[in-house]
Design a protein around this motif. Structure first.
Motif: not given
Lengths: 145, 145, 145
Positions: B103-112, B59-65, B139-144
């Motif tokens: 060790n390392g890592g990163n993250a982003a909020v994406l509008q998909l 679904v279209a929405g705001i996701y966090y990865f 990853g997860f959907l924050i909000s549609p």
């Protein structure tokens, strides 16, 4: 859980962050240890205990958990996010004579039943830096389910 | 997507975590590679494929990865969170003769938009540790939306 | 905030990610500095300013924030997630002559009042890598409260 209906939308509020503050280098110990992140930043819903280090899910749902740590180079490090005795995700670092320190962390989305327990284990014979808010544990309810 | 109205509040459930388990050091290879995080921890909504490593927004929405990794010091590391062929955030490490691991890592909020693809690329000539649940993708959907 | 009722469920949309792009090594400086993560990835709700580096909470609620960074070994690093002048969580790395680079990060759940400010400070005499989307700052509203 002192949650209320908000307009038409009921969302239980469960979210915490805490840091590990035990005066500096912590470990190595000769047994595995549940890390007691004792300094609370946030504890909405009181599902995390800063006396035991254990989060107990107050409602069934999808949760997000993450930990970050700092560790000096003298000993190795090995931190494990656990759910009810099961290892979920891990982060480790070798000991080194030359690199003064390293950082690490990990994260997981978990589907929990009410009463499931989530916490961070430190493996025996490893250590972590427990000062200056560098080592933290956070979690929150994404959605009840 | 087996989502239901929950009281008055409709929230689609989309959330996953998986780890990279390919037996130890993985790479270097002579081309870029999509990392196939093959061991599922959670996959609510089945939007992530542990056969391809690719998340497809249902679904279209705001996701966090977010991703986290461990890597030995023999080769360099370079992991990139990508959306539909575009690099979003990256994390790298040099090779070193003295420090055993990093060790390392990163993250982003994406509008998909529905159908957008998100995955983690490993750059050619780099490597990562693919064992012990140390290297993960969530990853997860924050909000549609 | 251009939020609408969505079915029966009102959820304000507040979520951002940005990376620090200042051409490579950034610092050390002789004073503390608020890091201006200037390249926007996502900024739904316009609560984060990529001119100042400061997030201002548009509604009271529970928020999640995280930062990740890369840093060369020549100088030490010390990044601090702050709320209204208060240090919340920190991540640091030593300088080393032998390890070319290191990574770090941290995260926190925060309960904010409308108008509360959240940002990442870099301590004086420390540095970070400000290129290639390796150093990032993200946050989102988990739930209004």
């Amino acid at each position: 859980m002192a949650n209320q209906q908000r307009g038409f939308c009921y969302t239980p509020h469960v979210a915490f962050s805490a840091t590990l503050e035990h005066g500096g280098a912590y470990g190595p110990f000769n047994t595995d240890k549940t890390l007691v992140f004792n300094k609370l930043i946030t504890n909405i819903g009181d599902a995390y205990s800063n006396a035991t280090g254990i989060f107990v899910a107050p409602v069934a749902g999808i949760y997000y958990f993450t930990f970050f740590y700092h560790a000096g180079g003298k000993s190795k490090s090995r931190l494990i996010l656990c759910k009810d005795g099961e290892s979920i995700v891990m982060s480790s670092d070798h000991s080194t004579s030359t690199d003064g320190a390293d950082n690490g962390g990990n994260a997981a989305v978990l589907q929990l039943k009410e009463g499931d327990q989530v916490y961070v284990h430190m493996a025996k014979d490893t250590h972590v830096w427990a000062a200056e808010t560098q080592t933290s544990f956070s979690g929150f309810l994404i959605s009840p389910m």
